[in-house]
Design an enzyme around this catalytic site. Structure first.
Site, PDB file in Angstrom:
ATOM      1  N   ASN A  67       1.116  -1.249  -0.086  1.00  0.00           N
ATOM      2  CA  ASN A  67      -0.005  -0.126  -0.081  1.00  0.00           C
ATOM      3  C   ASN A  67       0.965   1.245  -0.002  1.00  0.00           C
ATOM      4  O   ASN A  67       1.881   1.091  -0.062  1.00  0.00           O
ATOM      5  CB  ASN A  67      -1.124   0.086   1.196  1.00  0.00           C
ATOM      6  CG  ASN A  67      -0.177   0.135   2.363  1.00  0.00           C
ATOM      7  OD1 ASN A  67       0.507   0.691   2.688  1.00  0.00           O
ATOM      8  ND2 ASN A  67      -0.256  -1.268   3.337  1.00  0.00           N
ATOM      9  N   PHE A  85      -3.714   3.171  15.240  1.00  0.00           N
ATOM     10  CA  PHE A  85      -3.951   4.287  14.296  1.00  0.00           C
ATOM     11  C   PHE A  85      -4.967   3.809  13.280  1.00  0.00           C
ATOM     12  O   PHE A  85      -5.187   2.678  13.241  1.00  0.00           O
ATOM     13  CB  PHE A  85      -2.639   4.671  13.296  1.00  0.00           C
ATOM     14  CG  PHE A  85      -2.080   5.706  13.835  1.00  0.00           C
ATOM     15  CD1 PHE A  85      -0.896   5.673  14.912  1.00  0.00           C
ATOM     16  CD2 PHE A  85      -1.678   6.876  13.135  1.00  0.00           C
ATOM     17  CE1 PHE A  85      -0.310   6.721  15.390  1.00  0.00           C
ATOM     18  CE2 PHE A  85      -0.955   8.070  13.743  1.00  0.00           C
ATOM     19  CZ  PHE A  85      -0.363   8.100  14.732  1.00  0.00           C
TER      20      PHE A  85
HETATM   21  O1  C5P Z   1      -8.122  -2.536  11.311  1.00  0.00           O
HETATM   22  P1  C5P Z   1      -7.284  -1.639  10.602  1.00  0.00           P
HETATM   23  O2  C5P Z   1      -6.170  -2.188   9.934  1.00  0.00           O
HETATM   24  O3  C5P Z   1      -8.093  -0.638   9.932  1.00  0.00           O
HETATM   25  O4  C5P Z   1      -6.468  -1.158  11.931  1.00  0.00           O
HETATM   26  C1  C5P Z   1      -5.489  -0.329  11.975  1.00  0.00           C
HETATM   27  C2  C5P Z   1      -4.571  -0.182  13.274  1.00  0.00           C
HETATM   28  O5  C5P Z   1      -4.335  -1.746  13.631  1.00  0.00           O
HETATM   29  C3  C5P Z   1      -3.335   0.240  12.943  1.00  0.00           C
HETATM   30  O6  C5P Z   1      -2.957   0.670  14.353  1.00  0.00           O
HETATM   31  C4  C5P Z   1      -2.564  -0.759  12.433  1.00  0.00           C
HETATM   32  O7  C5P Z   1      -0.984  -0.412  12.635  1.00  0.00           O
HETATM   33  C5  C5P Z   1      -3.159  -1.885  13.399  1.00  0.00           C
HETATM   34  N1  C5P Z   1      -3.156  -3.371  12.410  1.00  0.00           N
HETATM   35  C6  C5P Z   1      -2.106  -4.081  13.180  1.00  0.00           C
HETATM   36  N2  C5P Z   1      -2.400  -5.477  12.409  1.00  0.00           N
HETATM   37  C7  C5P Z   1      -3.107  -5.673  11.385  1.00  0.00           C
HETATM   38  C8  C5P Z   1      -3.922  -4.689  11.048  1.00  0.00           C
HETATM   39  C9  C5P Z   1      -3.807  -3.302  11.566  1.00  0.00           C
HETATM   40  O8  C5P Z   1      -1.330  -3.987  13.803  1.00  0.00           O
HETATM   41  N3  C5P Z   1      -3.190  -6.878  10.826  1.00  0.00           N
END
Ligand code: C5P
Length: 403
Positions: free
Chosen positions: A216, A331
């Site tokens: 991304n 975040f």
């Molecule tokens: O669910 P989403 O991806 O929108 O959540 C974002 C937050 O969760 C961010 O803090 C991101 O770094 C963390 N995250 C994570 N592991 C994932 C997905 C998101 O730590 N697989």
């Protein structure tokens, strides 16, 4: 938009003692000026053998002070006047001889005189040593350095590396921008002193085959800025970074990873020993269910490949589930309806603080706007450069740790 440079309003006395590293001090004046400081240069006689006061005057925009007998000072006390105006005295380069003088409290020329005459409690003395490695390693220098540190001086460096004499080793003066960053960090309040902070940053890369993958547009800038701000605030910082092209902030331990699974595997063993975990990484939610061993070829007549995806581990949620969990900050990069999504995400991830931002408005940019969501409600941090925002966020986190 709050974009005041990091040294705005600071007045620095920059002292040069004799050494070939004086050539770096010219650049240092520029760097300090760009960071917002005003700079008064003071040079010893030996320094003037390496670089002229004309150069340093032109770069600093002020006449250089070179003598304690300068009759232009109305009270004839340059050593008092200079140190009373300064927020810090930075000696770069600090030669072995100059450090020896400081260790003895000698004051037979202007620079050592003003170091001795400075008000100890409000004018810090900062030294960027520069000398040959044998001189740096000599027991006399070891003794002198230990003494000046015991007397309250702070050392910036030195570095190891190539030396002007052709040798390689410890004693090389830090580069100008490193000294600038050390100075900026020195002035930051030590709100996270003694704390361990773990940060994830950047995108992840989920391989499809040996040459392709899903990723991304996250640049990692926000996470790297938070790592820098936390380190400046005195924390011991570990930064687990996805594939980004950013320099590691000074004194930050960096672990590079590619995939979400690797990021998870790097973070989880470290997490229980941390006081704070900040998940800024834009972790891919899914990865290809299988990795092709060889590049998937485009061949005529062959159908377009279809990928089955499987879910990645949620790193933040996993850390938040630990029995001994650090203070967790998540975040949320959204494309709209920020307040609603950020609130929901905070609850879903079970974290005390969630920072919302609009993905398309921040990815790759140097500035951002943040929305802090906690149990009490929401608060916006106005648009600013990412380092300023990171410092504000560090303050917010530090407040929540103590309250
Ligand atoms: O669910 P989403 O991806 O929108 O959540 C974002 C937050 O969760 C961010 O803090 C991101 O770094 C963390 N995250 C994570 N592991 C994932 C997905 C998101 O730590 N697989």
């Amino acid at each position: 938009m709050s974009t005041l440079p990091s040294l705005a309003g600071r007045h620095i006395v920059l002292g040069l003692s004799g050494g070939i590293a004086c050539y770096k001090s010219a650049e240092l004046v520029r760097e300090l000026g760009r960071a917002g400081a005003t700079v008064q240069v003071v040079m010893t006689e030996a320094a003037q053998a390496f670089i002229t006061p004309v150069t340093m005057q032109a770069l600093s925009g002020r006449p250089v002070a070179t003598s304690q007998w300068d009759a232009r000072e109305p009270n004839n006390m340059a050593h008092i006047n200079l140190s009373r105006e300064a927020d810090a005295i930075l000696v770069a380069p600090a030669s072995a001889d100059f450090i020896a003088k400081l260790a003895q409290g000698r004051a037979d020329e202007l620079l050592s005189l003003l170091c001795l005459a400075r008000p100890l409690e409000r004018c810090p003395l900062l030294l960027a040593p520069a000398m040959n490695r044998e001189m740096w390693a000599h027991p006399a220098t070891r003794r002198n350095v230990a003494q000046v540190v015991a007397d309250g001086a702070t050392l910036f460096g030195p570095d190891a590396g190539d030396q002007a004499c052709g040798e390689t080793g410890d004693g090389r003066m830090l580069e100008a921008e490193d000294i600038r960053d050390e100075l900026i960090a020195f002035f930051q309040p030590k709100l996270l002193a003694g704390r361990k902070v773990l940060i994830t940053a950047g995108p992840t890369f989920e391989a499809i085959d040996p040459v392709r993958g899903i990723t991304n547009l996250s640049s990692g800038k926000m996470g790297f800025a938070i790592a820098r701000a936390a380190q400046e605030a005195g924390a011991e910082v570990t930064l687990v970074a996805g594939p980004v092209h950013l320099p590691t902030p000074r004194h930050v331990r960096r672990i590079d990873v590619q995939s979400a699974q690797q990021m998870h595997d790097a973070v989880l063993p470290l997490a229980p020993a941390q006081q704070v975990f900040v998940a800024t990484a834009a972790v891919a939610d899914w990865r290809p269910a299988s990795l092709a061993e060889h590049k998937i070829k485009k061949e005529s007549g062959r159908s377009v490949p279809a990928f089955e995806l499987t879910e990645n581990p949620d790193i933040l949620a996993a850390v938040a589930r630990l029995p001994q969990r650090p203070y967790c900050v998540g975040f949320a990069a959204e494309s709209g309806d920020l307040v609603k999504h950020a609130r929901e995400k905070r609850i879903r991830k079970n974290v005390p603080l969630l920072v919302g931002n609009l993905g398309p408005a921040t990815f790759g940019r140097d500035d951002n706007t943040l929305l802090l969501v906690d149990e009490q409600g929401e608060r916006e941090i106005a648009t600013a450069d990412k380092l300023s925002l990171a410092r504000t966020l560090v303050r917010e986190i530090a407040n929540r740790l103590t309250s």
